[in-house]
Design a protein around this motif. Structure first.
Motif, PDB file in Angstrom:
ATOM      1  N   LYS A  24      15.795   8.013 -59.291  1.00  9.05           N
ATOM      2  CA  LYS A  24      14.944   7.519 -58.223  1.00  9.05           C
ATOM      3  C   LYS A  24      14.863   8.528 -57.087  1.00  9.05           C
ATOM      4  CE  LYS A  24      15.926   2.678 -59.123  1.00  9.05           C
ATOM      5  NZ  LYS A  24      16.577   1.483 -58.622  1.00  9.05           N
ATOM      6  N   LYS A  25      15.994   9.110 -56.736  1.00  4.14           N
ATOM      7  CA  LYS A  25      16.028  10.066 -55.628  1.00  4.14           C
ATOM      8  C   LYS A  25      17.223  10.998 -55.831  1.00  4.14           C
ATOM      9  CE  LYS A  25      16.353  10.389 -50.654  1.00  4.14           C
ATOM     10  NZ  LYS A  25      16.560   9.691 -49.402  1.00  4.14           N
ATOM     11  N   GLU A  26      16.955  12.279 -55.861  1.00  2.00           N
ATOM     12  CA  GLU A  26      18.036  13.244 -56.020  1.00  2.00           C
ATOM     13  C   GLU A  26      19.002  13.143 -54.849  1.00  2.00           C
ATOM     14  OE1 GLU A  26      19.183  15.701 -58.253  1.00  2.00           O
ATOM     15  OE2 GLU A  26      17.866  14.567 -59.572  1.00  2.00           O
ATOM     16  N   GLU A  27      20.286  13.078 -55.158  1.00  2.00           N
ATOM     17  CA  GLU A  27      21.304  13.014 -54.111  1.00  2.00           C
ATOM     18  C   GLU A  27      21.506  14.403 -53.522  1.00  2.00           C
ATOM     19  OE1 GLU A  27      25.954  11.868 -53.774  1.00  2.00           O
ATOM     20  OE2 GLU A  27      24.709  10.697 -55.130  1.00  2.00           O
ATOM     21  N   LYS A  28      21.486  14.485 -52.215  1.00  2.00           N
ATOM     22  CA  LYS A  28      21.632  15.748 -51.514  1.00  2.00           C
ATOM     23  C   LYS A  28      23.113  16.021 -51.295  1.00  2.00           C
ATOM     24  CE  LYS A  28      19.712  17.858 -47.362  1.00  2.00           C
ATOM     25  NZ  LYS A  28      18.933  17.523 -46.162  1.00  2.00           N
ATOM     26  N   ILE A  29      23.566  17.181 -51.713  1.00  2.00           N
ATOM     27  CA  ILE A  29      24.958  17.569 -51.535  1.00  2.00           C
ATOM     28  C   ILE A  29      25.012  18.714 -50.539  1.00  2.00           C
ATOM     29  CG2 ILE A  29      27.028  18.414 -52.665  1.00  2.00           C
ATOM     30  CD1 ILE A  29      26.535  16.313 -54.531  1.00  2.00           C
ATOM     31  N   LEU A  30      25.742  18.505 -49.460  1.00  2.00           N
ATOM     32  CA  LEU A  30      25.862  19.546 -48.443  1.00  2.00           C
ATOM     33  C   LEU A  30      27.015  20.481 -48.767  1.00  2.00           C
ATOM     34  CD1 LEU A  30      25.178  17.680 -45.089  1.00  2.00           C
ATOM     35  CD2 LEU A  30      23.594  18.658 -46.715  1.00  2.00           C
ATOM     36  N   PRO A  31      26.961  21.701 -48.235  1.00  2.00           N
ATOM     37  CA  PRO A  31      28.026  22.682 -48.489  1.00  2.00           C
ATOM     38  C   PRO A  31      29.240  22.453 -47.578  1.00  2.00           C
ATOM     39  CG  PRO A  31      26.329  23.674 -47.135  1.00  2.00           C
ATOM     40  CD  PRO A  31      25.844  22.288 -47.478  1.00  2.00           C
ATOM     41  N   TRP A  32      29.820  21.243 -47.660  1.00  2.00           N
ATOM     42  CA  TRP A  32      30.970  20.891 -46.824  1.00  2.00           C
ATOM     43  C   TRP A  32      32.170  21.773 -47.132  1.00  2.00           C
ATOM     44  CZ3 TRP A  32      29.942  17.589 -43.038  1.00  2.00           C
ATOM     45  CH2 TRP A  32      29.017  16.559 -43.217  1.00  2.00           C
ATOM     46  N   ILE A  33      32.902  22.101 -46.093  1.00  2.00           N
ATOM     47  CA  ILE A  33      34.202  22.765 -46.225  1.00  2.00           C
ATOM     48  C   ILE A  33      35.208  21.772 -45.657  1.00  2.00           C
ATOM     49  CG2 ILE A  33      35.642  24.709 -45.516  1.00  2.00           C
ATOM     50  CD1 ILE A  33      32.944  26.244 -44.986  1.00  2.00           C
ATOM     51  N   ALA A  34      36.201  21.414 -46.446  1.00  2.00           N
ATOM     52  CA  ALA A  34      37.197  20.444 -45.989  1.00  2.00           C
ATOM     53  C   ALA A  34      38.029  21.044 -44.858  1.00  2.00           C
ATOM     54  CB  ALA A  34      38.101  20.031 -47.141  1.00  2.00           C
ATOM     55  N   ASN A  70      25.405   9.521 -43.290  1.00  2.00           N
ATOM     56  CA  ASN A  70      24.309   9.476 -44.269  1.00  2.00           C
ATOM     57  C   ASN A  70      23.005   9.992 -43.668  1.00  2.00           C
ATOM     58  OD1 ASN A  70      25.962   8.474 -46.282  1.00  2.00           O
ATOM     59  ND2 ASN A  70      25.425   6.341 -45.898  1.00  2.00           N
ATOM     60  N   GLN A  71      22.723   9.634 -42.420  1.00  2.00           N
ATOM     61  CA  GLN A  71      21.522  10.129 -41.742  1.00  2.00           C
ATOM     62  C   GLN A  71      21.605  11.640 -41.543  1.00  2.00           C
ATOM     63  OE1 GLN A  71      21.604   7.723 -38.203  1.00  2.00           O
ATOM     64  NE2 GLN A  71      20.268   6.167 -39.085  1.00  2.00           N
ATOM     65  N   PHE A  72      22.793  12.128 -41.178  1.00  2.00           N
ATOM     66  CA  PHE A  72      22.999  13.562 -40.983  1.00  2.00           C
ATOM     67  C   PHE A  72      22.761  14.315 -42.293  1.00  2.00           C
ATOM     68  CE2 PHE A  72      25.807  17.293 -41.076  1.00  2.00           C
ATOM     69  CZ  PHE A  72      25.337  17.988 -39.977  1.00  2.00           C
ATOM     70  N   VAL A  73      23.331  13.805 -43.377  1.00  2.00           N
ATOM     71  CA  VAL A  73      23.167  14.439 -44.686  1.00  2.00           C
ATOM     72  C   VAL A  73      21.689  14.497 -45.052  1.00  2.00           C
ATOM     73  CG1 VAL A  73      23.597  14.146 -47.165  1.00  2.00           C
ATOM     74  CG2 VAL A  73      25.483  13.919 -45.547  1.00  2.00           C
ATOM     75  N   SER A  74      20.971  13.405 -44.835  1.00  2.00           N
ATOM     76  CA  SER A  74      19.540  13.371 -45.173  1.00  2.00           C
ATOM     77  C   SER A  74      18.737  14.384 -44.364  1.00  2.00           C
ATOM     78  CB  SER A  74      18.977  11.974 -44.925  1.00  2.00           C
ATOM     79  OG  SER A  74      19.527  11.067 -45.832  1.00  2.00           O
ATOM     80  N   ALA A  75      19.109  14.566 -43.099  1.00  2.00           N
ATOM     81  CA  ALA A  75      18.330  15.423 -42.207  1.00  2.00           C
ATOM     82  C   ALA A  75      18.771  16.886 -42.218  1.00  2.00           C
ATOM     83  CB  ALA A  75      18.415  14.888 -40.776  1.00  2.00           C
ATOM     84  N   TYR A  76      19.972  17.181 -42.678  1.00  2.00           N
ATOM     85  CA  TYR A  76      20.531  18.530 -42.567  1.00  2.00           C
ATOM     86  C   TYR A  76      19.795  19.507 -43.481  1.00  2.00           C
ATOM     87  CZ  TYR A  76      23.971  22.262 -42.181  1.00  2.00           C
ATOM     88  OH  TYR A  76      24.594  23.464 -41.944  1.00  2.00           O
ATOM     89  N   ASP A  77      19.481  20.669 -42.949  1.00  2.00           N
ATOM     90  CA  ASP A  77      18.844  21.742 -43.718  1.00  2.00           C
ATOM     91  C   ASP A  77      19.931  22.524 -44.446  1.00  2.00           C
ATOM     92  OD1 ASP A  77      17.521  23.941 -44.732  1.00  2.00           O
ATOM     93  OD2 ASP A  77      16.755  24.621 -42.797  1.00  2.00           O
ATOM     94  N   VAL A  78      19.995  22.379 -45.759  1.00  2.00           N
ATOM     95  CA  VAL A  78      21.049  23.036 -46.528  1.00  2.00           C
ATOM     96  C   VAL A  78      20.955  24.555 -46.465  1.00  2.00           C
ATOM     97  CG1 VAL A  78      21.478  21.118 -48.102  1.00  2.00           C
ATOM     98  CG2 VAL A  78      19.781  22.842 -48.709  1.00  2.00           C
ATOM     99  N   ASN A  79      19.841  25.088 -45.994  1.00  2.00           N
ATOM    100  CA  ASN A  79      19.686  26.533 -45.854  1.00  2.00           C
ATOM    101  C   ASN A  79      20.078  27.024 -44.462  1.00  2.00           C
ATOM    102  OD1 ASN A  79      18.626  26.906 -48.514  1.00  2.00           O
ATOM    103  ND2 ASN A  79      16.735  25.996 -47.776  1.00  2.00           N
TER     104      ASN A  79
END
Length: 138
Positions: A24-34, A70-79
């Motif tokens: 339905k919608k590709e899940e966006k994965i951010l380049p998180w560093i723990a 969740n809102q941040f993940v949706s809006a964040y530019d992975v580039n």
């Protein structure tokens, strides 16, 4: 799927229900560093001299924090040209405390800190996180 699998990705095969929802919608994965040690804070401050560093402080038990994340993940530019750190402040309370002390920012959750040249140049919490114009700091 646990929060870390959602954030960092999972090497296991997703369940059929996960596959259906992914279609339905590709899940966006951010380049998180723990961010899980106080020692990392010196490295982050040093790296901020050449590249913007972002710290997202998240309370895993708070629904508001989860909603904002969740809102941040949706809006964040992975580039975006920034390193993006994730701090589970309940699991790493000592690190969360040191973030506030080292960077002179009052603790809030959720909270996003923007570091450049070794100091916090902007920070926001709750709905203010989504309203931040991160592009000005990249």
């Amino acid at each position: 799927m646990g929060i870390f699998n959602k954030m960092f990705g999972s090497s296991s095969e997703p369940s059929s229900s996960a596959k259906a929802s992914k279609n339905k919608k590709e899940e966006k994965i951010l380049p998180w560093i723990a961010l899980n040690s106080v020692e990392q804070l010196d490295t982050i401050a040093e790296k901020s001299k050449t590249k913007t560093q972002l710290i997202f402080k998240h309370s895993t038990r708070c629904g508001i924090s989860r909603m904002v994340m969740n809102q941040f993940v949706s809006a964040y530019d992975v580039n975006a040209n920034a390193d993006l750190y994730y701090l589970d402040l309940l699991s790493y309370r000592d690190v969360s405390n040191e973030v506030g002390f080292k960077f002179q920012v009052m603790h809030q959750s959720p909270q996003l800190l923007v570091l450049r040249n070794g100091v916090v140049v902007a920070h926001a919490s709750h709905g203010g996180i989504i309203e931040m114009d991160l592009e000005k700091f990249l």
